[in-house]
Motif scaffolding. Structure first.
Motif, PDB file in Angstrom:
ATOM      1  N   PHE A   1     -81.139  23.848   7.537  1.00  0.00           N
ATOM      2  CA  PHE A   1     -80.776  23.281   6.235  1.00  0.00           C
ATOM      3  C   PHE A   1     -81.298  24.175   5.125  1.00  0.00           C
ATOM      4  O   PHE A   1     -82.310  24.864   5.289  1.00  0.00           O
ATOM      5  N   LYS A   2     -80.606  24.128   3.984  1.00  0.00           N
ATOM      6  CA  LYS A   2     -80.958  24.979   2.850  1.00  0.00           C
ATOM      7  C   LYS A   2     -81.188  24.150   1.586  1.00  0.00           C
ATOM      8  O   LYS A   2     -80.929  24.612   0.480  1.00  0.00           O
ATOM      9  N   VAL A   3     -81.664  22.920   1.767  1.00  0.00           N
ATOM     10  CA  VAL A   3     -81.934  22.039   0.633  1.00  0.00           C
ATOM     11  C   VAL A   3     -83.346  21.466   0.750  1.00  0.00           C
ATOM     12  O   VAL A   3     -83.905  21.371   1.850  1.00  0.00           O
TER      13      VAL A   3
ATOM     14  N   ILE B   1     -72.496  27.008  -1.550  1.00  0.00           N
ATOM     15  CA  ILE B   1     -71.753  25.751  -1.459  1.00  0.00           C
ATOM     16  C   ILE B   1     -72.491  24.624  -2.166  1.00  0.00           C
ATOM     17  O   ILE B   1     -73.709  24.485  -2.043  1.00  0.00           O
ATOM     18  N   ILE B   2     -71.719  23.817  -2.908  1.00  0.00           N
ATOM     19  CA  ILE B   2     -72.234  22.638  -3.603  1.00  0.00           C
ATOM     20  C   ILE B   2     -71.682  21.395  -2.913  1.00  0.00           C
ATOM     21  O   ILE B   2     -70.535  21.389  -2.466  1.00  0.00           O
ATOM     22  N   ALA B   3     -72.499  20.360  -2.841  1.00  0.00           N
ATOM     23  CA  ALA B   3     -72.071  19.112  -2.182  1.00  0.00           C
ATOM     24  C   ALA B   3     -71.142  18.314  -3.091  1.00  0.00           C
ATOM     25  O   ALA B   3     -71.412  17.176  -3.486  1.00  0.00           O
TER      26      ALA B   3
ATOM     27  N   ILE C   1     -77.107  12.990   1.076  1.00  0.00           N
ATOM     28  CA  ILE C   1     -76.731  11.982   2.071  1.00  0.00           C
ATOM     29  C   ILE C   1     -76.301  10.661   1.440  1.00  0.00           C
ATOM     30  O   ILE C   1     -75.669   9.826   2.100  1.00  0.00           O
ATOM     31  N   ARG C   2     -76.619  10.470   0.165  1.00  0.00           N
ATOM     32  CA  ARG C   2     -76.194   9.259  -0.537  1.00  0.00           C
ATOM     33  C   ARG C   2     -74.858   9.433  -1.268  1.00  0.00           C
ATOM     34  O   ARG C   2     -74.324   8.455  -1.815  1.00  0.00           O
ATOM     35  N   THR C   3     -74.316  10.632  -1.277  1.00  0.00           N
ATOM     36  CA  THR C   3     -73.111  10.926  -2.048  1.00  0.00           C
ATOM     37  C   THR C   3     -71.940  10.030  -1.640  1.00  0.00           C
ATOM     38  O   THR C   3     -71.503  10.034  -0.484  1.00  0.00           O
ATOM     39  N   ASN C   4     -71.470   9.232  -2.584  1.00  0.00           N
ATOM     40  CA  ASN C   4     -70.298   8.346  -2.429  1.00  0.00           C
ATOM     41  C   ASN C   4     -70.466   7.267  -1.356  1.00  0.00           C
ATOM     42  O   ASN C   4     -69.478   6.669  -0.926  1.00  0.00           O
ATOM     43  N   ILE C   5     -71.704   6.984  -0.950  1.00  0.00           N
ATOM     44  CA  ILE C   5     -71.942   5.952   0.068  1.00  0.00           C
ATOM     45  C   ILE C   5     -72.421   4.670  -0.611  1.00  0.00           C
ATOM     46  O   ILE C   5     -73.485   4.652  -1.254  1.00  0.00           O
ATOM     47  N   GLU C   6     -71.638   3.610  -0.465  1.00  0.00           N
ATOM     48  CA  GLU C   6     -72.012   2.322  -1.053  1.00  0.00           C
ATOM     49  C   GLU C   6     -73.210   1.734  -0.315  1.00  0.00           C
ATOM     50  O   GLU C   6     -73.480   2.076   0.842  1.00  0.00           O
ATOM     51  N   ASP C   7     -73.910   0.820  -0.992  1.00  0.00           N
ATOM     52  CA  ASP C   7     -75.121   0.261  -0.382  1.00  0.00           C
ATOM     53  C   ASP C   7     -74.842  -1.001   0.436  1.00  0.00           C
ATOM     54  O   ASP C   7     -75.745  -1.774   0.735  1.00  0.00           O
TER      55      ASP C   7
ATOM     56  N   THR D   1     -69.591  17.505   5.470  1.00  0.00           N
ATOM     57  CA  THR D   1     -69.510  18.869   4.935  1.00  0.00           C
ATOM     58  C   THR D   1     -70.564  19.115   3.860  1.00  0.00           C
ATOM     59  O   THR D   1     -70.953  20.261   3.625  1.00  0.00           O
ATOM     60  N   TYR D   2     -71.034  18.055   3.212  1.00  0.00           N
ATOM     61  CA  TYR D   2     -72.034  18.217   2.158  1.00  0.00           C
ATOM     62  C   TYR D   2     -73.353  18.775   2.682  1.00  0.00           C
ATOM     63  O   TYR D   2     -74.164  19.307   1.928  1.00  0.00           O
ATOM     64  N   LEU D   3     -73.575  18.645   3.992  1.00  0.00           N
ATOM     65  CA  LEU D   3     -74.816  19.134   4.592  1.00  0.00           C
ATOM     66  C   LEU D   3     -74.874  20.655   4.622  1.00  0.00           C
ATOM     67  O   LEU D   3     -75.911  21.234   4.955  1.00  0.00           O
ATOM     68  N   PHE D   4     -73.771  21.323   4.255  1.00  0.00           N
ATOM     69  CA  PHE D   4     -73.771  22.784   4.137  1.00  0.00           C
ATOM     70  C   PHE D   4     -74.202  23.241   2.746  1.00  0.00           C
ATOM     71  O   PHE D   4     -74.122  24.441   2.440  1.00  0.00           O
TER      72      PHE D   4
END
Length: 433
Positions: A104-106, A317-319, A115-121, A202-205
């Motif tokens: 990982f590079k973050v 790359i941006i998430a 990991i929270r991107t666009n994920i509802e609670d 894909t955001y994990l890149f």
């Protein structure tokens, strides 16, 4: 004297008949060889016999051996990649490789955002309750993941620490992190729409350069060739139950190329077809595998369409999804073909290959499509692709059917010469689940 004459007449007649047969054989010898060469345009391999004949006929009638072929307006074909061109999913395999090797590079803070991107609670599907039967959601699983990643980030030499990979593997934070990350991927896929779940992985890149992702995919592919074909189950450690509790996740190991599909790619290219890939995996993952001549698909780099993310000024790359492109799943595959291929050629693809609901739109949206190949993964009959599979089964053996259903063996990662498929752990071939 009479007997001798009769014998001579019989001998002459026999020689005459032999001469006629030989002459006839000579007249048909060349066409026979020519027909045989035509039959072998596509290697037989493990194709179902009827499917093999249909694909040969399609190639011969539309390729550069046909009188109607126009090199200025060549036919083109579109393949899905995961589970169609290869056995299993290269994106999912790359995730496992990335997790196991902590590639990982973050930072922990950045990963928490990713990991929270666009994920509802809302709670995940009940199939993903923890081992105590309690529901899990992004707000309970994320703190556990980030706590373990923070420890790894500070200690692993490949991130910001000094310990080797073998050393950090001895700590329960390693097992907790990789298990809950893989669990989160599966839970999101089972709970939310594909438009949310497909881009998420894909955001994990984030932080990678495109060529680094391609190299990561190549390393994943090489590693998977050595892995046993079998399901693998991970369970998070009780010592780090955290807010989400103990969770388990099962995934399939042992990715392989379908040699018969690789042969089909090459037969199509050699006969004047332009071959494209349209995949729901990440663009640089697919390019890494589909374009590498050592792997065997040999697709030109500019003929791969897949998920695209944005890049920063340094080409990292941006998430964040690149809105200049459609999501290459479901109707987005058809929209991608319309935007980039129909606009270029002036007509639709003559052939489509796929295996899942993500491919069913492009299988039916183009009037120019003559053949559709479906790799039989027992899709639900309530879906369009399930219905296409049923049509393929019912039209098997008829003249010039549109849909072809091809069986595979999940124990070997190979095609079988049948329309029926074999599940892992079974020896029984079935047309439908």
């Amino acid at each position: 004297m009479r007997k001798k004459k009769i014998a001579q007449l019989i001998t002459a007649a026999t020689l005459s008949l032999f001469t006629i047969q030989l002459t006839h054989a000579e007249t048909i010898k060349a066409p026979t060889i020519k027909i045989q060469e035509q039959i072998n345009v596509l290697e037989k391999g493990n194709w179902d016999q009827f499917n093999h004949a249909q694909l040969n006929q399609f190639i011969l009638e539309n390729g550069n051996k046909s009188a109607k072929y126009n090199a200025q307006k060549p036919p083109y074909v579109v393949f899905d990649f995961d589970n169609t061109s290869i056995f299993l999913d290269i994106e999912e395999a790359t995730l496992i490789y990335q997790l196991e090797n902590l590639l990982f590079k973050v930072s922990p803070k950045e990963l928490n955002k990713v990991i929270r991107t666009n994920i509802e609670d809302t709670n995940f599907s009940s199939d993903f309750n923890n081992q105590d039967g309690q529901p899990v959601n992004i707000n309970t699983i994320s703190p556990d993941i980030i706590e373990s990643y923070t420890w790894l980030y500070k200690n692993y030499v490949g991130l910001k620490g000094k310990k080797s990979l073998d050393e950090v593997k001895q700590n329960p934070h390693y097992e907790n992190f990789i298990t809950k990350m893989r669990y989160l991927y599966a839970a999101i896929g089972d709970t939310f729409d594909h438009s949310v779940s497909y881009p998420w992985v894909t955001y994990l890149f984030a932080g990678y350069a495109p060529n680094e992702v391609s190299q990561l995919a190549k390393a994943t592919y090489a590693w998977q060739q050595q892995q046993k074909i079998a399901p693998v189950t991970w369970t998070s450690p009780q010592a780090l139950a955290g807010k989400a509790g103990v969770v388990s996740v099962t995934w399939d190991n042992g990715l392989r190329p379908y040699k018969d599909v690789q042969n089909l790619y090459q037969a199509l290219m050699q006969n004047g077809f332009d071959v494209y890939v349209c995949s729901a995996s990440f663009i640089d993952v697919i390019k890494g595998i589909a374009t590498d001549p050592n792997i065997g698909f040999n697709v030109p780099t500019d003929r791969v369409y897949a998920m695209q993310l944005q890049h920063d000024k340094n080409n990292k790359i941006i998430a964040k999804f690149n809105e200049d492109y459609f999501q290459t799943q479901g109707k987005g595959k058809s929209q991608t073909i319309e935007k980039f291929l129909v606009s270029k050629y002036g007509y639709g693809p003559s052939f489509i290959a796929g295996d899942s609901e993500g491919d069913q739109n492009m299988m039916q949206d183009f009037a120019d499509t003559q053949k559709v190949l479906i790799v039989n993964r027992w899709r639900k009959l309530t879906t369009d692709i399930g219905q296409f599979s049923k049509v393929a089964s019912e039209s098997y053996g008829t003249q010039n059917p549109k849909y072809l259903l091809q069986g595979r063996d999940a124990n070997t990662g190979l095609f079988v010469p049948s329309t029926k498929s074999i599940a892992f752990g079974s020896t029984e071939a079935k047309a439908f689940k």
